[in-house]
Design an enzyme around this catalytic site. Structure first.
Site, mmCIF file in Angstrom:
data_model
loop_
_atom_site.group_PDB
_atom_site.id
_atom_site.type_symbol
_atom_site.label_atom_id
_atom_site.label_comp_id
_atom_site.label_asym_id
_atom_site.label_seq_id
_atom_site.Cartn_x
_atom_site.Cartn_y
_atom_site.Cartn_z
ATOM 1 N N ASP A 17 -8.207 -8.968 3.995
ATOM 2 C CA ASP A 17 -7.917 -7.866 4.905
ATOM 3 C C ASP A 17 -8.944 -7.750 6.019
ATOM 4 O O ASP A 17 -9.794 -6.863 5.975
ATOM 5 C CB ASP A 17 -7.869 -6.566 4.093
ATOM 6 C CG ASP A 17 -7.371 -5.398 4.923
ATOM 7 O OD1 ASP A 17 -6.956 -5.621 6.065
ATOM 8 O OD2 ASP A 17 -7.404 -4.258 4.417
ATOM 9 N N GLU A 77 0.822 -1.211 0.000
ATOM 10 C CA GLU A 77 0.000 0.000 0.000
ATOM 11 C C GLU A 77 0.858 1.265 0.000
ATOM 12 O O GLU A 77 0.613 2.199 0.766
ATOM 13 C CB GLU A 77 -0.958 -0.007 1.199
ATOM 14 C CG GLU A 77 -1.903 -1.199 1.172
ATOM 15 C CD GLU A 77 -2.962 -1.186 2.269
ATOM 16 O OE1 GLU A 77 -2.690 -0.645 3.355
ATOM 17 O OE2 GLU A 77 -4.053 -1.719 2.013
ATOM 18 N N GLU A 87 -12.375 -2.255 12.407
ATOM 19 C CA GLU A 87 -12.382 -1.491 11.158
ATOM 20 C C GLU A 87 -13.517 -1.898 10.216
ATOM 21 O O GLU A 87 -14.226 -1.052 9.684
ATOM 22 C CB GLU A 87 -11.026 -1.675 10.456
ATOM 23 C CG GLU A 87 -10.986 -1.045 9.080
ATOM 24 C CD GLU A 87 -9.650 -1.215 8.370
ATOM 25 O OE1 GLU A 87 -8.729 -1.815 8.959
ATOM 26 O OE2 GLU A 87 -9.527 -0.745 7.233
HETATM 27 C C1 BDP Z 1 -6.031 -2.153 6.108
HETATM 28 C C2 BDP Z 1 -6.305 -0.791 6.636
HETATM 29 C C3 BDP Z 1 -5.145 0.142 6.503
HETATM 30 C C4 BDP Z 1 -3.894 -0.524 7.044
HETATM 31 C C5 BDP Z 1 -3.670 -1.826 6.335
HETATM 32 C C6 BDP Z 1 -2.514 -2.628 6.902
HETATM 33 O O1 BDP Z 1 -7.413 -0.266 5.958
HETATM 34 O O2 BDP Z 1 -5.459 1.324 7.205
HETATM 35 O O3 BDP Z 1 -2.787 0.302 6.893
HETATM 36 O O4 BDP Z 1 -4.794 -2.651 6.485
HETATM 37 O O5 BDP Z 1 -2.784 -3.586 7.598
HETATM 38 O O6 BDP Z 1 -6.972 -2.984 6.692
HETATM 39 O O7 BDP Z 1 -1.359 -2.320 6.646
#
Ligand code: BDP
Length: 714
Positions: free
Chosen positions: A375, A301, A403
């Site tokens: 996720d 990401e 989340e």
């Molecule tokens: C996702 C989240 C994000 C996190 C990412 C992670 O939306 O904010 O940075 O995972 O785990 O679930 O790195």
């Protein structure tokens, strides 16, 4: 006489029901136990304690007993200095008298393990380490909180997993990524000088459930944390947490050598970069000698990582591992990766990248894997990496913060989810190769083991936003210590410790907790649907979003509805993600008939008219699931109301209001999702489903620019 009786009755009712429960005390409020057999037996057998422990932990144990026992038992407790005259004796294993050594078996104890045993008339708590004595003390107190018998005590308890750690996704400006309980509890600006009692209470709460580590900073990290002033701030926390058996860890930003080191590159094979990290580690360890190590999110990401320089995860992880190794540190390298330009199914990418690296990591690296391949969705099948890397210790990453699970408005107890994952058989080494055996190291004989929970803690008065979300912090700790515990037992322990032993309160709240996870799946993402949440903030439904910069950030990518049906084909005819599971699971999940229906739309694109096990068509089954989710919330409301006279009024009102919101949100999910799916299925609204009061457009237009838990960049 009447007056006295009246006053007595009235004040005891007040005591039992109307004392204020702000939630700050978590499960450690130590309200007086209800009168009954248990308390009478405790009162006669626990009047004094003796403690032979020289470390700073001694004071913590003393304070805890002096706080807990008089409150729980409504009588004084005395610390005595003559071991023979004590009812409770707390002794390091090395100080057991010859008689006690004969009576108590300590050979099987790990460093942090403990024994609680009745020997003659005394209750002995012993452990090889001071943190083990603290854990034993908390377990002993919990026995009282839960009105358990202490007559024939003989408990030997070892943690199943070595590193039991919280991951705070907290930023240096006190915002908290995916945090729904206010701001970060870490007040970086006022550290190291200002150390509010909350830090101590945080450590105490964690120690009480066996958590022994904390990563203070966000995985999307800021290199500043590795500068001298911030290391000094971190030291202040490390010093405070040490006697509670808690080590601190930080996230390492891979590009830190450039950002704060003035180098031109962060290439892990560059000698200057390696030297920079070695020096940085030495600097940190000079200030914090027992610093735990680094957690790293790299090439994920948009975070920098070794691949920016054409290097692999092994190159990156090993460079950092070598830097901390001489000091006894570890590296937790995350496997949460998916490429920015790779068109392959996102669910496959972590496995594709990491499996070939098995056996190449330094021995102080743990690869940290999320419970499922996408996720932290309300429900995911297990991550296929579990069981697939026998030569690399894999640690579990669960999310405690909600989340994708209702954030801080919804009551969702997560232990059943953690258990479903831990109990799943990977079959990689034959039947019985459960995920918990992978994580506890027994399946592949890992030398080091770990489990992480993304914290749901913030500076709200009650720590976790939703009062009931405290149960998830508690459950994570309890399961990290012992993954074999049942989620129901943990729920009961939590309710009793937090709200007392009244049978109706315990059974009703436990029932609410136990039904809540399945309910949330049903009203959000039933039958294996996933990632349908609103873009960025992930609050509420937005299955229609199909036009973001990356296809795999759009909900449409995950449900793929069309005129024929709905679901992601991950079988041979689709992405073939099922092939990443061992033969047994591959066969089970890959076949529409044998795939458990809870995962059916995760693995298959299923026709709207497909006949489900219930006899309903898929379309009607979806309707049925959404409606049952809503009905479960209504039941939770009823259950909560039945406790009105027994729950602190402020707490009662808070949860009541939140359940109302939860019901609205459940209906919102049902309406938005079913109206949208209907544009593809072209079927009649299922008969059992409450009608939608608004049209689809209404739901599509809702925006939440200030939803919590996101930084502006999201
Ligand atoms: C996702 C989240 C994000 C996190 C990412 C992670 O939306 O904010 O940075 O995972 O785990 O679930 O790195």
């Amino acid at each position: 006489m009447m007056k006295v009786l009246y006053t007595f009755l009235f004040s005891s009712i007040l005591l039992n029901t109307l004392h204020s429960q702000t939630g700050y005390d978590l499960w450690l409020g130590y309200d007086q136990l209800e009168n009954g057999a248990a308390i009478t037996s405790y009162q006669s057998s626990i009047q004094s304690y003796f403690i032979a422990e020289a470390s700073d932990t001694r004071n913590i144990i003393t304070t805890e007993l002096d706080n807990a026992l008089p409150k729980l038992l409504n009588q004084d407790i005395q610390q005595v200095y003559d071991q023979k005259n004590a009812d409770v004796v707390i002794l390091p294993a090395s100080k057991l008298s010859p008689d006690l050594k004969k009576a108590i078996e300590t050979a099987s104890l790990k460093q942090e393990g403990f024994v609680i045993q009745k020997v003659n008339k005394q209750i002995v708590i012993t452990s090889p380490s001071s943190s083990g004595l603290l854990y034993g003390t908390f377990q002993f107190i919990r026995l009282l909180q839960t009105s358990s018998s202490i007559d024939d005590l003989k408990i030997t308890s070892n943690p199943a997993i070595d590193v039991r750690i919280l991951n705070h996704w907290d930023n240096l400006d006190r915002s908290s990524e995916r945090g729904y309980a206010g701001f970060s509890i870490w007040d970086w600006h006022r550290l190291p000088g200002y150390l509010p009692a909350r830090y101590r209470d945080y450590a105490r709460a964690n120690a009480s459930i066996g958590i022994n580590g904390t990563v203070l900073t966000n995985v999307n990290s800021n290199a500043l944390i590795l500068t001298k002033p911030y290391i000094e701030k971190t030291k202040a926390l490390a010093d405070l947490f040490r006697p509670y058996g808690i080590k601190v860890y930080l996230t390492a930003r891979f590009s830190a050598p450039i950002e704060i080191g003035g180098l031109k590159t962060a290439d892990p094979l560059n000698e200057e970069v390696q030297k920079w990290w070695n020096d940085k580690a030495a600097e940190v360890y000079k200030i914090i000698p027992d610093f735990g190590g680094f957690l790293v999110k790299a090439n994920s990401e948009g975070q920098p990582g070794p691949q920016n320089y054409g290097r692999s995860h092994v190159d990156g992880a090993n460079m950092l591992a070598k830097a901390v190794k001489p000091h006894g540190g570890i590296v937790m390298w995350r496997a949460f990766v998916y490429s920015e330009d790779e068109p392959d199914d996102r669910a496959k990418q972590a496995y594709t990248e990491f499996k070939p690296l098995d056996g190449q990591f330094e021995d102080n690296v743990l690869v940290q894997v999320k419970n499922g391949p996408i996720d932290f969705q309300p429900r995911e099948p297990i991550h296929p990496l579990f069981g697939a890397m026998p030569k690399t210790p894999l640690m579990m990453e669960f999310q405690i913060t909600q989340e994708y699970l209702g954030q801080a408005t919804q009551l969702v107890y997560l232990a059943p989810m953690y258990k479903e994952v831990l109990d799943t058989d990977t079959y990689t080494e034959g039947k019985g190769s459960t995920v918990s055996k992978v994580v506890d190291g027994s399946l592949h004989d890992y030398k080091m083991t770990g489990i992480a929970g993304v914290a749901n803690i913030g500076n709200d008065l009650n720590w976790t936003g939703h009062p009931m979300a405290q149960s998830n912090w508690f459950a994570f700790g309890r399961l990290s210590w012992d993954p074999q515990l049942s989620s129901e037992n943990i729920a009961q322990e939590w309710v009793k410790s937090s709200y007392g032993n009244d049978a109706q309160v315990v059974s009703t709240i436990t029932k609410m907790l136990m039904s809540s996870w399945e309910a949330s799946i049903n009203y959000m993402t039933p039958l294996g649907l996933h990632h349908l949440m609103g873009t960025g903030h992930h609050y509420g439904p937005a299955p229609w979003v199909d036009n973001l910069s990356r296809a795999d950030w759009t909900p449409y990518y995950y449900h793929k509805s069309d005129a024929n049906g709905i679901g992601f084909d991950r079988t041979k005819t689709g992405s073939n993600a099922v092939a990443q599971y061992s033969g047994e699971l591959n066969r089970k999940y890959g076949n529409l008939k044998s795939c458990p229906e809870k995962y059916i739309l995760w693995f298959h694109h299923v026709p709207w008219d497909y006949e489900m096990k219930s006899g309903r068509t898929l379309w009607n089954e979806l309707g049925f699931k959404y409606q049952s989710g809503i009905n479960s919330v209504k039941n939770m409301q009823k259950d909560w109301h039945s406790l009105k006279s027994k729950i602190d009024p402020d707490l009662f009102a808070e949860v009541e209001q939140l359940l109302n919101i939860q019901l609205d949100e459940a209906k919102w999910w049902k309406n938005a999702s079913m109206l949208y799916f209907q544009t593809y299925s072209k079927k009649d609204w299922p008969a059992m489903l409450e009608p939608a009061p608004k049209d689809l457009d209404h739901y599509k237009k809702l925006t939440f620019p200030y939803a919590p838990g996101i930084k502006p960049r999201w």
